[in-house]
Design a protein around this motif. Structure first.
Motif, PDB file in Angstrom:
ATOM      1  N   MET A  90       0.846  -1.292  -0.103  1.00  0.00           N
ATOM      2  CA  MET A  90       0.077   0.015   0.165  1.00  0.00           C
ATOM      3  C   MET A  90       1.182   1.379  -0.056  1.00  0.00           C
ATOM      4  O   MET A  90       1.652   1.430   1.055  1.00  0.00           O
ATOM      5  N   PRO A  91       0.841   2.079  -1.050  1.00  0.00           N
ATOM      6  CA  PRO A  91       1.977   3.176  -1.282  1.00  0.00           C
ATOM      7  C   PRO A  91       1.582   4.075   0.102  1.00  0.00           C
ATOM      8  O   PRO A  91       0.473   4.349   0.574  1.00  0.00           O
ATOM      9  N   SER A  92       2.594   4.920  -0.076  1.00  0.00           N
ATOM     10  CA  SER A  92       2.410   6.285   1.111  1.00  0.00           C
ATOM     11  C   SER A  92       1.829   7.335   0.509  1.00  0.00           C
ATOM     12  O   SER A  92       1.705   7.013  -0.724  1.00  0.00           O
ATOM     13  N   ALA A  93       1.186   8.186   1.237  1.00  0.00           N
ATOM     14  CA  ALA A  93       0.695   9.424   0.902  1.00  0.00           C
ATOM     15  C   ALA A  93       1.653  10.192   0.042  1.00  0.00           C
ATOM     16  O   ALA A  93       1.527  11.030  -0.966  1.00  0.00           O
ATOM     17  N   VAL A  94       3.118  10.169   0.271  1.00  0.00           N
ATOM     18  CA  VAL A  94       4.040  10.865  -0.193  1.00  0.00           C
ATOM     19  C   VAL A  94       5.038   9.792  -0.897  1.00  0.00           C
ATOM     20  O   VAL A  94       5.354   8.910  -0.132  1.00  0.00           O
ATOM     21  N   SER A  95       5.091   9.934  -2.120  1.00  0.00           N
ATOM     22  CA  SER A  95       6.026   8.789  -2.881  1.00  0.00           C
ATOM     23  C   SER A  95       7.289   9.386  -3.530  1.00  0.00           C
ATOM     24  O   SER A  95       7.150  10.587  -3.855  1.00  0.00           O
ATOM     25  N   SER A 109      10.911  -1.264  15.889  1.00  0.00           N
ATOM     26  CA  SER A 109       9.469  -1.135  16.200  1.00  0.00           C
ATOM     27  C   SER A 109       9.297   0.091  16.676  1.00  0.00           C
ATOM     28  O   SER A 109       9.906   0.756  17.477  1.00  0.00           O
ATOM     29  N   ILE A 110       8.181   1.034  15.819  1.00  0.00           N
ATOM     30  CA  ILE A 110       8.030   2.410  16.352  1.00  0.00           C
ATOM     31  C   ILE A 110       6.795   2.741  16.143  1.00  0.00           C
ATOM     32  O   ILE A 110       5.803   1.931  15.441  1.00  0.00           O
ATOM     33  N   THR A 111       6.160   3.710  16.242  1.00  0.00           N
ATOM     34  CA  THR A 111       4.852   4.332  16.042  1.00  0.00           C
ATOM     35  C   THR A 111       5.081   5.157  14.558  1.00  0.00           C
ATOM     36  O   THR A 111       5.769   6.097  14.432  1.00  0.00           O
ATOM     37  N   GLY A 112       4.218   4.753  13.630  1.00  0.00           N
ATOM     38  CA  GLY A 112       4.181   5.560  12.521  1.00  0.00           C
ATOM     39  C   GLY A 112       3.914   6.612  12.578  1.00  0.00           C
ATOM     40  O   GLY A 112       3.081   7.218  13.316  1.00  0.00           O
ATOM     41  N   SER A 113       4.034   7.755  11.361  1.00  0.00           N
ATOM     42  CA  SER A 113       3.676   9.313  11.469  1.00  0.00           C
ATOM     43  C   SER A 113       2.189   9.360  11.519  1.00  0.00           C
ATOM     44  O   SER A 113       1.555  10.459  11.756  1.00  0.00           O
ATOM     45  N   ASP A 114       1.552   8.241  11.180  1.00  0.00           N
ATOM     46  CA  ASP A 114      -0.073   8.243  11.051  1.00  0.00           C
ATOM     47  C   ASP A 114      -0.536   7.748  12.405  1.00  0.00           C
ATOM     48  O   ASP A 114      -1.624   7.362  12.365  1.00  0.00           O
ATOM     49  N   SER A 131      10.214  11.339   5.487  1.00  0.00           N
ATOM     50  CA  SER A 131      10.899   9.985   5.410  1.00  0.00           C
ATOM     51  C   SER A 131      10.154   8.929   4.674  1.00  0.00           C
ATOM     52  O   SER A 131       8.952   8.763   5.114  1.00  0.00           O
ATOM     53  N   VAL A 132      10.771   8.081   3.824  1.00  0.00           N
ATOM     54  CA  VAL A 132       9.754   7.174   3.000  1.00  0.00           C
ATOM     55  C   VAL A 132      10.541   5.951   3.238  1.00  0.00           C
ATOM     56  O   VAL A 132      11.739   5.754   3.052  1.00  0.00           O
ATOM     57  N   GLY A 133       9.792   4.815   3.436  1.00  0.00           N
ATOM     58  CA  GLY A 133      10.342   3.763   3.704  1.00  0.00           C
ATOM     59  C   GLY A 133       9.178   2.553   3.770  1.00  0.00           C
ATOM     60  O   GLY A 133       8.068   2.936   3.746  1.00  0.00           O
ATOM     61  N   PHE A 134       9.653   1.295   3.810  1.00  0.00           N
ATOM     62  CA  PHE A 134       8.846   0.103   4.016  1.00  0.00           C
ATOM     63  C   PHE A 134       8.636  -0.260   5.472  1.00  0.00           C
ATOM     64  O   PHE A 134       9.537   0.031   6.274  1.00  0.00           O
ATOM     65  N   PRO A 147      -5.017  10.993   2.546  1.00  0.00           N
ATOM     66  CA  PRO A 147      -4.256  12.061   1.648  1.00  0.00           C
ATOM     67  C   PRO A 147      -4.085  13.287   2.123  1.00  0.00           C
ATOM     68  O   PRO A 147      -3.321  14.057   1.552  1.00  0.00           O
ATOM     69  N   THR A 148      -4.649  13.791   3.467  1.00  0.00           N
ATOM     70  CA  THR A 148      -4.589  14.758   3.959  1.00  0.00           C
ATOM     71  C   THR A 148      -3.026  14.966   4.820  1.00  0.00           C
ATOM     72  O   THR A 148      -2.658  16.141   5.240  1.00  0.00           O
ATOM     73  N   LYS A 149      -2.606  13.791   5.125  1.00  0.00           N
ATOM     74  CA  LYS A 149      -1.322  13.862   5.760  1.00  0.00           C
ATOM     75  C   LYS A 149      -0.440  13.434   4.982  1.00  0.00           C
ATOM     76  O   LYS A 149      -0.355  12.574   4.062  1.00  0.00           O
ATOM     77  N   LYS A 150       0.970  14.186   5.232  1.00  0.00           N
ATOM     78  CA  LYS A 150       2.290  13.687   4.790  1.00  0.00           C
ATOM     79  C   LYS A 150       2.799  12.631   5.401  1.00  0.00           C
ATOM     80  O   LYS A 150       3.628  12.521   6.422  1.00  0.00           O
ATOM     81  N   THR A 151       2.476  11.155   5.029  1.00  0.00           N
ATOM     82  CA  THR A 151       3.137  10.174   5.490  1.00  0.00           C
ATOM     83  C   THR A 151       4.019   9.413   4.369  1.00  0.00           C
ATOM     84  O   THR A 151       3.501   9.635   3.221  1.00  0.00           O
ATOM     85  N   GLY A 152       4.982   8.975   4.908  1.00  0.00           N
ATOM     86  CA  GLY A 152       5.917   7.912   4.103  1.00  0.00           C
ATOM     87  C   GLY A 152       6.144   6.776   3.906  1.00  0.00           C
ATOM     88  O   GLY A 152       6.903   6.032   3.555  1.00  0.00           O
TER      89      GLY A 152
END
Length: 178
Positions: A90-95, A109-114, A131-134, A147-152
């Motif tokens: 599932m692609p991120s909002a920012v590619s 293990s962390i909490t994602g930006s979402d 930051s963009v990552g898998f 789509p309103t949040k900039k997540t990677g």
């Protein structure tokens, strides 16, 4: 009797001529079969079948992770150009733009930006400070990003996240294709 046969043959010939003169071009042109050629009919050239799971040709060479934006698919490719694994994401909002990157950092293990708890984070790009990552959501979800949040976060199933974590250590190339 001979006269009657001659008149019948002449009538058939006349009607055949009239029919061929008024026939559309598509049926008026004689084919190989109509001309008495009874050999094998040449078969049409086979269409080239492209394996949809094959590693994209324009994705570089050597050991790498390939991320196809339009296909929403990732490949883990070894040094012999063999796909070790492929899976949907599932692609991120920012590619990131198509191009060559490399793994820059990882987090277990962390909490994602979402706000979703994620694991096996493998970062490889930065777009406008994001930051963009898998990664894989710990609960296994692969929700569409807001789509309103900039997540990677490029999300994948937990088993796929485990495979990326094992394969993509810091410095491993990541090639993004359209």
């Amino acid at each position: 009797m001979a006269g009657l046969t001659a008149v019948a043959v002449a009538a058939v010939c006349f009607l055949a001529y009239q029919a061929s003169a008024n026939a559309p071009e598509s049926v008026a042109t004689p084919s190989a079969r109509a001309s008495g050629h009874f050999g094998p009919t040449p078969s049409p050239k086979p269409s080239v079948t492209v394996d949809p799971l094959a590693v994209p040709e324009d994705s570089g060479s050597g050991e790498r992770v390939v991320y196809a934006l339009a296909d929403r698919r990732v490949w883990l490719v070894d040094g012999r150009e063999k796909s070790l694994r492929t899976f949907t994401v599932m692609p991120s909002a920012v590619s990131p733009a198509p191009g060559a990157y490399q793994v820059t950092s990882r987090s277990g293990s962390i909490t994602g930006s979402d706000g979703v708890p994620i694991e096996h984070v493998v970062r490889f790009a930065s777009v406008d400070g994001v930051s963009v990552g898998f990664s894989a959501a710990q609960d296994g979800s692969m929700e569409s990003p807001d789509p309103t949040k900039k997540t990677g976060g490029v999300r994948m199933k937990v088993a796929d996240g485990n495979a990326v974590w094992t394969f993509a250590t810091v410095g491993v190339p990541v090639v993004v294709v359209p």
